[in-house]
Design a protein around this motif. Structure first.
Motif: not given
Length: 86
Positions: A53-75
């Motif tokens: 659940e995310l709180k939003l401000q009025t206007g544009a809200n950026s949501i950054l999703v970051h996958l963190v693997p045990h090995s390899g490159e994050p997404v």
């Protein structure tokens, strides 16, 4: 090993909402990955789904999703949700 994949079910990118909160829902391709939404660690269920659940401000809200693997490159994926007050 397969590349990591991130699927965001809701909300759609650049969607407009009239609420001060949304529930971000998505899925990952691998249960062993860590998920962070705007820097906060989110648990991944056995069915590979996650929600936050995310709180939003009025206007544009950026949501950054970051996958963190045990090995390899994050997404990283970035979405924008626009909040309009009625």
């Amino acid at each position: 090993s397969r590349p990591l994949e991130l699927f965001l079910d809701t909300p759609e990118n650049y969607s407009t909402v009239h609420s001060d909160r949304i529930v971000l829902k998505g899925r990952v391709s691998d249960a062993s990955v860590g998920v962070r939404v705007n820097g906060e660690t989110i648990p991944v269920a056995k069915n590979l789904q996650f929600s936050s659940e995310l709180k939003l401000q009025t206007g544009a809200n950026s949501i950054l999703v970051h996958l963190v693997p045990h090995s390899g490159e994050p997404v990283f994926e970035k979405w924008t949700v626009i909040r309009k007050d009625r």
